[in-house]
Design a protein around this motif. Structure first.
Motif, PDB file in Angstrom:
ATOM      1  N   LEU A 160       0.775  -1.048  -0.094  1.00 45.19           N
ATOM      2  CA  LEU A 160      -0.098  -0.147  -0.202  1.00 45.19           C
ATOM      3  C   LEU A 160       0.884   1.073  -0.011  1.00 45.19           C
ATOM      4  O   LEU A 160       1.938   1.297   0.758  1.00 45.19           O
ATOM      5  N   HIS A 161       0.757   2.194  -0.930  1.00 46.06           N
ATOM      6  CA  HIS A 161       1.762   3.284  -1.110  1.00 46.06           C
ATOM      7  C   HIS A 161       1.245   4.246  -1.959  1.00 46.06           C
ATOM      8  O   HIS A 161      -0.213   4.160  -2.365  1.00 46.06           O
ATOM      9  N   ALA A 162       1.688   5.337  -1.881  1.00 48.34           N
ATOM     10  CA  ALA A 162       1.279   6.625  -2.849  1.00 48.34           C
ATOM     11  C   ALA A 162       0.980   6.207  -4.179  1.00 48.34           C
ATOM     12  O   ALA A 162       1.882   5.422  -4.662  1.00 48.34           O
ATOM     13  N   VAL A 163       0.475   6.824  -4.806  1.00 48.55           N
ATOM     14  CA  VAL A 163       0.070   6.657  -6.184  1.00 48.55           C
ATOM     15  C   VAL A 163       1.539   6.986  -7.299  1.00 48.55           C
ATOM     16  O   VAL A 163       2.108   7.857  -6.961  1.00 48.55           O
ATOM     17  N   ILE A 164       1.610   5.931  -8.100  1.00 48.67           N
ATOM     18  CA  ILE A 164       2.849   5.879  -8.742  1.00 48.67           C
ATOM     19  C   ILE A 164       2.335   6.786 -10.198  1.00 48.67           C
ATOM     20  O   ILE A 164       1.568   6.683 -10.618  1.00 48.67           O
ATOM     21  N   THR A 165       3.401   7.493 -10.502  1.00 54.46           N
ATOM     22  CA  THR A 165       3.034   8.450 -11.683  1.00 54.46           C
ATOM     23  C   THR A 165       4.615   8.387 -12.749  1.00 54.46           C
ATOM     24  O   THR A 165       4.462   9.286 -13.502  1.00 54.46           O
ATOM     25  N   THR A 166       5.171   7.555 -12.666  1.00 55.56           N
ATOM     26  CA  THR A 166       6.252   7.178 -13.607  1.00 55.56           C
ATOM     27  C   THR A 166       5.697   7.114 -14.917  1.00 55.56           C
ATOM     28  O   THR A 166       6.232   7.638 -15.923  1.00 55.56           O
ATOM     29  N   HIS A 167       4.558   6.209 -15.208  1.00 56.35           N
ATOM     30  CA  HIS A 167       4.067   5.995 -16.520  1.00 56.35           C
ATOM     31  C   HIS A 167       2.997   6.941 -16.708  1.00 56.35           C
ATOM     32  O   HIS A 167       1.897   6.668 -16.354  1.00 56.35           O
ATOM     33  N   LYS A 168       3.260   8.137 -17.542  1.00 53.15           N
ATOM     34  CA  LYS A 168       2.006   8.993 -17.534  1.00 53.15           C
ATOM     35  C   LYS A 168       1.007   8.355 -18.280  1.00 53.15           C
ATOM     36  O   LYS A 168      -0.005   9.003 -18.087  1.00 53.15           O
ATOM     37  N   ASN A 169       1.212   7.459 -19.242  1.00 50.90           N
ATOM     38  CA  ASN A 169       0.228   7.085 -20.261  1.00 50.90           C
ATOM     39  C   ASN A 169      -1.007   6.110 -19.241  1.00 50.90           C
ATOM     40  O   ASN A 169      -2.024   5.771 -19.900  1.00 50.90           O
ATOM     41  N   GLU A 170      -0.551   5.912 -18.170  1.00 51.49           N
ATOM     42  CA  GLU A 170      -1.360   5.107 -17.170  1.00 51.49           C
ATOM     43  C   GLU A 170      -2.500   5.876 -16.818  1.00 51.49           C
ATOM     44  O   GLU A 170      -3.585   5.330 -16.137  1.00 51.49           O
ATOM     45  N   HIS A 171      -2.267   7.254 -16.602  1.00 49.34           N
ATOM     46  CA  HIS A 171      -3.108   8.251 -16.024  1.00 49.34           C
ATOM     47  C   HIS A 171      -3.741   7.956 -14.608  1.00 49.34           C
ATOM     48  O   HIS A 171      -4.892   8.141 -14.428  1.00 49.34           O
ATOM     49  N   ARG A 172      -2.634   7.526 -13.646  1.00 53.01           N
ATOM     50  CA  ARG A 172      -3.259   6.909 -12.309  1.00 53.01           C
ATOM     51  C   ARG A 172      -3.862   8.206 -11.420  1.00 53.01           C
ATOM     52  O   ARG A 172      -4.848   7.856 -11.022  1.00 53.01           O
ATOM     53  N   VAL A 173      -3.244   9.392 -11.779  1.00 51.97           N
ATOM     54  CA  VAL A 173      -3.922  10.390 -10.685  1.00 51.97           C
ATOM     55  C   VAL A 173      -5.475  10.685 -11.285  1.00 51.97           C
ATOM     56  O   VAL A 173      -6.152  10.871 -10.557  1.00 51.97           O
ATOM     57  N   GLU A 174      -5.523  10.670 -12.736  1.00 53.18           N
ATOM     58  CA  GLU A 174      -6.706  11.035 -13.366  1.00 53.18           C
ATOM     59  C   GLU A 174      -7.706   9.721 -12.924  1.00 53.18           C
ATOM     60  O   GLU A 174      -8.863   9.917 -12.817  1.00 53.18           O
ATOM     61  N   ARG A 185      -8.689   0.140 -11.924  1.00 55.95           N
ATOM     62  CA  ARG A 185      -8.010  -1.043 -12.003  1.00 55.95           C
ATOM     63  C   ARG A 185      -6.671  -1.048 -12.980  1.00 55.95           C
ATOM     64  O   ARG A 185      -6.892  -0.815 -14.164  1.00 55.95           O
ATOM     65  N   ILE A 186      -5.446  -0.842 -12.157  1.00 56.43           N
ATOM     66  CA  ILE A 186      -4.398  -0.326 -13.231  1.00 56.43           C
ATOM     67  C   ILE A 186      -3.146  -1.079 -12.742  1.00 56.43           C
ATOM     68  O   ILE A 186      -2.312  -1.308 -13.317  1.00 56.43           O
ATOM     69  N   SER A 187      -2.901  -1.397 -11.534  1.00 57.17           N
ATOM     70  CA  SER A 187      -1.784  -1.810 -10.730  1.00 57.17           C
ATOM     71  C   SER A 187      -1.539  -3.322 -10.904  1.00 57.17           C
ATOM     72  O   SER A 187      -2.359  -4.091 -11.530  1.00 57.17           O
ATOM     73  N   PHE A 188      -0.231  -3.756 -10.663  1.00 54.95           N
ATOM     74  CA  PHE A 188       0.080  -5.035 -10.731  1.00 54.95           C
ATOM     75  C   PHE A 188      -0.421  -5.830  -9.515  1.00 54.95           C
ATOM     76  O   PHE A 188      -0.285  -7.172  -9.303  1.00 54.95           O
ATOM     77  N   GLY A 189      -1.102  -5.213  -8.545  1.00 53.42           N
ATOM     78  CA  GLY A 189      -1.723  -5.876  -7.458  1.00 53.42           C
ATOM     79  C   GLY A 189      -1.609  -5.042  -6.256  1.00 53.42           C
ATOM     80  O   GLY A 189      -2.597  -5.133  -5.156  1.00 53.42           O
ATOM     81  N   CYS A 190      -0.560  -3.825  -6.222  1.00 52.34           N
ATOM     82  CA  CYS A 190      -0.631  -3.048  -5.216  1.00 52.34           C
ATOM     83  C   CYS A 190      -1.930  -1.877  -5.335  1.00 52.34           C
ATOM     84  O   CYS A 190      -2.374  -1.926  -5.869  1.00 52.34           O
ATOM     85  N   ILE A 191      -1.950  -1.627  -3.791  1.00 49.74           N
ATOM     86  CA  ILE A 191      -3.044  -0.367  -3.640  1.00 49.74           C
ATOM     87  C   ILE A 191      -2.458   0.780  -3.759  1.00 49.74           C
ATOM     88  O   ILE A 191      -1.314   0.966  -2.835  1.00 49.74           O
ATOM     89  N   ASN A 192      -2.953   1.742  -4.692  1.00 55.43           N
ATOM     90  CA  ASN A 192      -2.486   3.172  -4.730  1.00 55.43           C
ATOM     91  C   ASN A 192      -3.348   3.970  -4.035  1.00 55.43           C
ATOM     92  O   ASN A 192      -4.586   4.075  -4.269  1.00 55.43           O
ATOM     93  N   VAL A 193      -2.965   5.026  -3.200  1.00 58.34           N
ATOM     94  CA  VAL A 193      -4.013   5.930  -2.668  1.00 58.34           C
ATOM     95  C   VAL A 193      -3.106   7.378  -3.101  1.00 58.34           C
ATOM     96  O   VAL A 193      -1.979   7.507  -3.446  1.00 58.34           O
TER      97      VAL A 193
END
Length: 240
Positions: A160-174, A185-193
């Motif tokens: 469980l960790h802060a949202v990852i923004t390394t790959h911009k094309n994943e648009h995780r923050v959005e 649903r976008i991660s490899f199994g981890c929980i992003n907040v």
């Protein structure tokens, strides 16, 4: 000898025997009134209690069970409702501290694939990228790149960790900011907040002794993953 005795008595005579000279105004100075206390009372600051938002039926049952049985064992805890892509944070005393959306594993399922924790990310297929359901005693630890994360299931590399923004094309923050859980649903199994929630609320609660993470199921029933929740009606009746 009489003269010497008289001199000795004169030397040891107490000073109080001498007449006291009264200084005008001294008595009044001693009786000076203390400054009057302000009659203005400090107003108490009333903080409105946080109200728990409406939850799904499984989440409501899970929360009631944790409260009734004190299942968190004196540790802060979170309840993650995967179907709603939502996380609720509570203190060690059970105080509700906030709710936030989460990003989860892209795979639908409630179990980790055998050996998935030992694989390279590139070798993990979409169906294996699941966020497992269950009760996890979690603590801070190091991940790749020396980043500190809350390890939920260390053996299967679920954190469980802060949202990852390394790959911009994943648009995780959005995805976190979108109004529905359909795109979370976008991660490899981890929980992003969100980073603000993670650093401001979650980390301060977990950084000393860790905490308990309850992850509700996707496809299984709540009773299958948490069998003891079936006893909630009897526990509630006994408590009442």
């Amino acid at each position: 000898m009489a003269a010497v005795a008289g001199l000795t008595l004169a030397l040891v005579a107490p000073a109080s025997a001498a007449p006291t000279k009264i200084v005008p105004g001294a008595a009044k100075a001693r009786k000076a009134k203390a400054p009057a206390r302000s009659r203005t009372k400090a107003k108490a600051v009333v903080v409105a209690p946080l109200v728990l938002p409406p939850q799904s039926e499984p989440a409501s049952r899970m929360l009631a069970w944790i409260t009734a049985e004190h299942d968190n064992k004196g540790l802060p805890y979170v309840v993650i409702d995967k179907q709603a892509a939502s996380l609720l944070l509570f203190s060690a005393k059970g105080e509700f501290l906030g709710q936030t959306p989460v990003l989860l594993g892209v795979g639908i399922g409630d179990d980790s694939s055998p050996g998935v924790g030992a694989k390279n990310l590139a070798d993990i297929g979409p169906a294996e990228r699941t966020t497992p359901a269950g009760r996890f005693v979690s603590k801070f630890g190091r991940a790749f790149g020396r980043q500190r994360v809350i390890w939920v299931d260390y053996a299967n590399s679920v954190a469980l960790h802060a949202v990852i923004t390394t790959h911009k094309n994943e648009h995780r923050v959005e995805r976190l900011l979108s109004p529905t859980p359909d795109d979370n649903r976008i991660s490899f199994g981890c929980i992003n907040v969100g980073t603000k929630f993670y650093t401001g609320k979650l980390s301060p609660q977990f950084h000393k002794k860790g905490g308990v993470v309850y992850i509700l199921p996707d496809t299984k029933s709540l009773d299958d993953v948490f069998p003891r929740v079936r006893l909630l009606p009897y526990v509630s009746a006994a408590t009442g």
